[in-house]
Write a protein that holds these residues in place. Sequence first.
Motif, PDB file in Angstrom:
ATOM      1  N   LEU A 114       0.839  -1.196   0.000  1.00 18.45           N
ATOM      2  CA  LEU A 114       0.000   0.000   0.000  1.00 18.45           C
ATOM      3  C   LEU A 114       0.876   1.250   0.000  1.00 18.45           C
ATOM      4  N   HIS A 115       1.916   1.211   0.808  1.00 17.05           N
ATOM      5  CA  HIS A 115       2.838   2.346   0.869  1.00 17.05           C
ATOM      6  C   HIS A 115       3.563   2.520  -0.469  1.00 17.05           C
ATOM      7  N   GLN A 116       3.982   1.397  -1.054  1.00 22.22           N
ATOM      8  CA  GLN A 116       4.680   1.471  -2.342  1.00 22.22           C
ATOM      9  C   GLN A 116       3.746   1.981  -3.432  1.00 22.22           C
ATOM     10  N   ALA A 117       2.487   1.499  -3.419  1.00 26.99           N
ATOM     11  CA  ALA A 117       1.527   1.955  -4.427  1.00 26.99           C
ATOM     12  C   ALA A 117       1.252   3.448  -4.261  1.00 26.99           C
ATOM     13  N   ALA A 118       1.170   3.899  -3.031  1.00 28.47           N
ATOM     14  CA  ALA A 118       0.926   5.320  -2.787  1.00 28.47           C
ATOM     15  C   ALA A 118       2.129   6.152  -3.212  1.00 28.47           C
ATOM     16  N   ALA A 119       3.336   5.594  -3.093  1.00 33.63           N
ATOM     17  CA  ALA A 119       4.533   6.339  -3.479  1.00 33.63           C
ATOM     18  C   ALA A 119       4.681   6.381  -4.997  1.00 33.63           C
ATOM     19  N   ASP A 120       4.225   5.318  -5.694  1.00 36.93           N
ATOM     20  CA  ASP A 120       4.358   5.260  -7.151  1.00 36.93           C
ATOM     21  C   ASP A 120       3.372   6.179  -7.859  1.00 36.93           C
ATOM     22  N   GLU A 121       2.175   6.305  -7.320  1.00 36.24           N
ATOM     23  CA  GLU A 121       1.137   7.112  -7.973  1.00 36.24           C
ATOM     24  C   GLU A 121       1.346   8.587  -7.665  1.00 36.24           C
ATOM     25  N   PRO A 122       0.965   9.435  -8.584  1.00 36.55           N
ATOM     26  CA  PRO A 122       1.020  10.860  -8.246  1.00 36.55           C
ATOM     27  C   PRO A 122      -0.043  11.160  -7.202  1.00 36.55           C
ATOM     28  N   PRO A 123       0.236  12.048  -6.312  1.00 32.71           N
ATOM     29  CA  PRO A 123      -0.730  12.323  -5.246  1.00 32.71           C
ATOM     30  C   PRO A 123      -2.006  12.940  -5.801  1.00 32.71           C
ATOM     31  N   ALA A 124      -3.126  12.433  -5.307  1.00 34.10           N
ATOM     32  CA  ALA A 124      -4.421  12.984  -5.706  1.00 34.10           C
ATOM     33  C   ALA A 124      -4.624  14.288  -4.958  1.00 34.10           C
ATOM     34  N   PRO A 125      -5.353  15.188  -5.520  1.00 32.55           N
ATOM     35  CA  PRO A 125      -5.618  16.430  -4.798  1.00 32.55           C
ATOM     36  C   PRO A 125      -6.330  16.133  -3.481  1.00 32.55           C
ATOM     37  N   ALA A 126      -5.887  16.794  -2.456  1.00 35.30           N
ATOM     38  CA  ALA A 126      -6.443  16.519  -1.135  1.00 35.30           C
ATOM     39  C   ALA A 126      -7.912  16.899  -1.067  1.00 35.30           C
ATOM     40  N   GLY A 127      -8.344  17.832  -1.857  1.00 35.93           N
ATOM     41  CA  GLY A 127      -9.728  18.268  -1.796  1.00 35.93           C
ATOM     42  C   GLY A 127     -10.649  17.464  -2.699  1.00 35.93           C
ATOM     43  N   ASP A 128     -10.157  16.466  -3.444  1.00 32.55           N
ATOM     44  CA  ASP A 128     -10.962  15.698  -4.377  1.00 32.55           C
ATOM     45  C   ASP A 128     -11.258  14.316  -3.797  1.00 32.55           C
ATOM     46  N   PRO A 129     -12.378  14.144  -3.086  1.00 30.09           N
ATOM     47  CA  PRO A 129     -12.685  12.855  -2.474  1.00 30.09           C
ATOM     48  C   PRO A 129     -12.992  11.780  -3.511  1.00 30.09           C
ATOM     49  N   LEU A 130     -13.507  12.162  -4.682  1.00 29.98           N
ATOM     50  CA  LEU A 130     -13.818  11.174  -5.702  1.00 29.98           C
ATOM     51  C   LEU A 130     -12.543  10.487  -6.193  1.00 29.98           C
ATOM     52  N   ALA A 131     -11.469  11.238  -6.412  1.00 31.06           N
ATOM     53  CA  ALA A 131     -10.199  10.649  -6.848  1.00 31.06           C
ATOM     54  C   ALA A 131      -9.630   9.745  -5.763  1.00 31.06           C
ATOM     55  N   ARG A 132      -9.765  10.141  -4.532  1.00 27.66           N
ATOM     56  CA  ARG A 132      -9.273   9.316  -3.422  1.00 27.66           C
ATOM     57  C   ARG A 132     -10.059   8.022  -3.318  1.00 27.66           C
ATOM     58  N   LEU A 133     -11.382   8.096  -3.534  1.00 26.59           N
ATOM     59  CA  LEU A 133     -12.198   6.875  -3.492  1.00 26.59           C
ATOM     60  C   LEU A 133     -11.861   5.952  -4.654  1.00 26.59           C
ATOM     61  N   GLU A 134     -11.585   6.506  -5.819  1.00 23.97           N
ATOM     62  CA  GLU A 134     -11.195   5.682  -6.967  1.00 23.97           C
ATOM     63  C   GLU A 134      -9.864   4.982  -6.704  1.00 23.97           C
ATOM     64  N   ARG A 135      -8.933   5.695  -6.102  1.00 23.61           N
ATOM     65  CA  ARG A 135      -7.646   5.083  -5.782  1.00 23.61           C
ATOM     66  C   ARG A 135      -7.813   3.970  -4.758  1.00 23.61           C
ATOM     67  N   LEU A 136      -8.703   4.186  -3.764  1.00 23.99           N
ATOM     68  CA  LEU A 136      -8.988   3.137  -2.783  1.00 23.99           C
ATOM     69  C   LEU A 136      -9.591   1.915  -3.456  1.00 23.99           C
ATOM     70  N   ARG A 137     -10.512   2.138  -4.392  1.00 23.11           N
ATOM     71  CA  ARG A 137     -11.156   1.030  -5.104  1.00 23.11           C
ATOM     72  C   ARG A 137     -10.099   0.228  -5.883  1.00 23.11           C
TER      73      ARG A 137
END
Length: 161
Positions: A114-137
Motif C-alpha cells: 500500500l505504501h509502495q503503491a501510494a509512493a508510485d502514484e502521483p498524489p491525488a488532490p487533497a480536496g478531491d474525495p472522488l479521486a481518493r475513493l477511486e484510488r482506494l477502489r
Amino acid sequence: MKSFLRAGVGGLVLLVSLAVAAYSFYQLARAGNCASGGVYVSQRECPAGTARWAFALPISLIAGILGVFLLGAGLRGGAPEPPAPDDVTAGPRPARRYAVPAEQAAGMIRLLSLHQAAADEPPAPAGDPLARLERLRALLASGALTPAEFEQAKARILGGL
C-alpha cells in the motif's frame, strides 16, 4: 535454605529488638521525671540504670529496622543471582531471529505494498474525495487492501466532507 535462614534470623532480631524497645520504654516511663544533676533543678535523682535504658531504646529500634530488612530479604528469596556470563562476550552479538505469525506477515506485506503503491502514484488532490475513493477502489481490486481496511479508509474520506 539460605533465604529461609535469613528470614528466620530477621524475624528473631525483629522480635528481640521489639521486646527490648518495649521494656526500655517501660523502664523509662517508670522512672518518671528525673535529672542526673548539674544545672537542672529536679525533685529527685534518676534511678540507677536509667542511662542504660535510654541508650537501649534507640539501639533496639535500629536493630528492629535491620530485622525487618533481613526478614523481607529472606521472604523475597534474597538478592537475585547475577546471570552467568556466556562464552561469547566479546564482540557484537548475533542478531536474533523472530518468528512472525503468517497473518501478521501478510498484513505487513499489504501495508508495504500500500505504501509502495501510494509512493508510485502521483498524489491525488487533497480536496478531491472522488479521486481518493477511486484510488482506494483500485487498491482493493489489486488486493493491497482488505475489505475492512477499505471500509475504514472510505469512512475517513466521507467523514471529511
